[in-house]
Scaffold this active site. Structure first.
Site, PDB file in Angstrom:
ATOM      1  N   HIS A   1       3.327   4.174   0.365  1.00  0.00           N
ATOM      2  CA  HIS A   1       3.664   4.943   1.567  1.00  0.00           C
ATOM      3  C   HIS A   1       4.984   5.657   1.369  1.00  0.00           C
ATOM      4  O   HIS A   1       5.921   5.104   0.805  1.00  0.00           O
ATOM      5  CB  HIS A   1       3.728   4.053   2.809  1.00  0.00           C
ATOM      6  CG  HIS A   1       4.618   2.845   2.662  1.00  0.00           C
ATOM      7  ND1 HIS A   1       4.192   1.706   2.002  1.00  0.00           N
ATOM      8  CD2 HIS A   1       5.880   2.600   3.064  1.00  0.00           C
ATOM      9  CE1 HIS A   1       5.171   0.805   2.020  1.00  0.00           C
ATOM     10  NE2 HIS A   1       6.209   1.323   2.645  1.00  0.00           N
TER      11      HIS A   1
ATOM     12  N   HIS B   1       0.909  -1.150   0.000  1.00  0.00           N
ATOM     13  CA  HIS B   1       0.000   0.000   0.000  1.00  0.00           C
ATOM     14  C   HIS B   1       0.947   1.197   0.000  1.00  0.00           C
ATOM     15  O   HIS B   1       1.775   1.324   0.918  1.00  0.00           O
ATOM     16  CB  HIS B   1      -0.892  -0.046   1.247  1.00  0.00           C
ATOM     17  CG  HIS B   1      -1.859   1.096   1.403  1.00  0.00           C
ATOM     18  ND1 HIS B   1      -3.204   0.895   1.696  1.00  0.00           N
ATOM     19  CD2 HIS B   1      -1.693   2.446   1.348  1.00  0.00           C
ATOM     20  CE1 HIS B   1      -3.814   2.071   1.813  1.00  0.00           C
ATOM     21  NE2 HIS B   1      -2.912   3.039   1.605  1.00  0.00           N
TER      22      HIS B   1
HETATM   23  P1  5GP Z   1       8.419  -0.794   3.370  1.00  0.00           P
HETATM   24  O1  5GP Z   1       9.407  -1.815   3.871  1.00  0.00           O
HETATM   25  O2  5GP Z   1       7.264  -1.459   2.648  1.00  0.00           O
HETATM   26  O3  5GP Z   1       9.021   0.337   2.594  1.00  0.00           O
HETATM   27  O4  5GP Z   1       7.846  -0.086   4.654  1.00  0.00           O
HETATM   28  C1  5GP Z   1       6.897  -0.674   5.492  1.00  0.00           C
HETATM   29  C2  5GP Z   1       7.092  -0.052   6.847  1.00  0.00           C
HETATM   30  O5  5GP Z   1       5.959  -0.344   7.628  1.00  0.00           O
HETATM   31  C3  5GP Z   1       8.313  -0.617   7.609  1.00  0.00           C
HETATM   32  O6  5GP Z   1       9.226   0.435   7.893  1.00  0.00           O
HETATM   33  C4  5GP Z   1       7.691  -1.218   8.868  1.00  0.00           C
HETATM   34  O7  5GP Z   1       8.483  -1.015  10.019  1.00  0.00           O
HETATM   35  C5  5GP Z   1       6.350  -0.523   8.959  1.00  0.00           C
HETATM   36  N1  5GP Z   1       5.317  -1.313   9.588  1.00  0.00           N
HETATM   37  C6  5GP Z   1       5.057  -2.638   9.383  1.00  0.00           C
HETATM   38  N2  5GP Z   1       4.000  -3.020  10.114  1.00  0.00           N
HETATM   39  C7  5GP Z   1       3.592  -1.916  10.808  1.00  0.00           C
HETATM   40  C8  5GP Z   1       2.526  -1.691  11.743  1.00  0.00           C
HETATM   41  O8  5GP Z   1       1.729  -2.566  12.084  1.00  0.00           O
HETATM   42  N3  5GP Z   1       2.412  -0.438  12.248  1.00  0.00           N
HETATM   43  C9  5GP Z   1       3.272   0.575  11.889  1.00  0.00           C
HETATM   44  N4  5GP Z   1       3.073   1.766  12.459  1.00  0.00           N
HETATM   45  N5  5GP Z   1       4.269   0.399  11.004  1.00  0.00           N
HETATM   46  C10 5GP Z   1       4.428  -0.835  10.465  1.00  0.00           C
HETATM   47 ZN    ZN Z   2      -4.203  -0.874   1.455  1.00  0.00          ZN
END
Ligand code: 5GP
Ligand code: ZN
Length: 117
Positions: free
Chosen positions: A103, A101
């Site tokens: 971000h 999703h």
């Molecule tokens: P990505 O790795 O997809 O760029 O970033 C996903 C981010 O979401 C990671 O930095 C991870 O720590 C964060 N994240 C994963 N699960 C949760 C959650 O349940 N709550 C929050 N606040 N952050 C989350």
């Molecule tokens: Zn979503």
């Protein structure tokens, strides 16, 4: 369909209030909340409320919403009193994307190396 909430999406659940998060800002179209595993003193995620799988899909499917997300990164940095900060969109598993999703990570409050790891 693009933009529709997904039952199996963690961030759609945060938008719906089904999973708690430390929300720092909210607009009609976006939510900003603290990352659960912070990599810097400020580590906030800015997401569109609508589901788009990554930043590129968001920009293609809903460009105005992509602009809303970008504008909010600045607003978060202002609230956190950051002059310098980094905005990161990990796109694809090889780049570290783990939540599908869109971000923006807003990172700041410490020195940041370039290039990132
Ligand atoms: P990505 O790795 O997809 O760029 O970033 C996903 C981010 O979401 C990671 O930095 C991870 O720590 C964060 N994240 C994963 N699960 C949760 C959650 O349940 N709550 C929050 N606040 N952050 C989350
Ligand atoms: Zn979503």
């Amino acid at each position: 369909m693009a933009g529709e909430a997904q039952d199996d999406c963690l961030f759609c659940k945060i938008v719906a209030g089904q999973i708690p998060a430390t929300i720092v800002r909210e607009t009609d179209t976006t939510v900003a909340f603290r990352d659960i595993n912070p990599q810097a003193p400020t580590h906030v995620l800015v997401i569109p409320k609508a589901h788009h799988k990554d930043a590129a899909a968001l920009a293609a499917e809903a460009p105005q919403l992509a602009a809303d997300v970008l504008r909010e990164t600045r607003a978060v940095a202002d609230e956190e009193k950051l002059d310098s900060y980094r905005t990161v969109f990990n796109t694809g598993s090889g780049a570290g994307q783990t939540v599908w999703h869109a971000h923006a990570h807003v990172l700041g409050g410490r020195g940041l190396e370039w290039p990132p790891g």
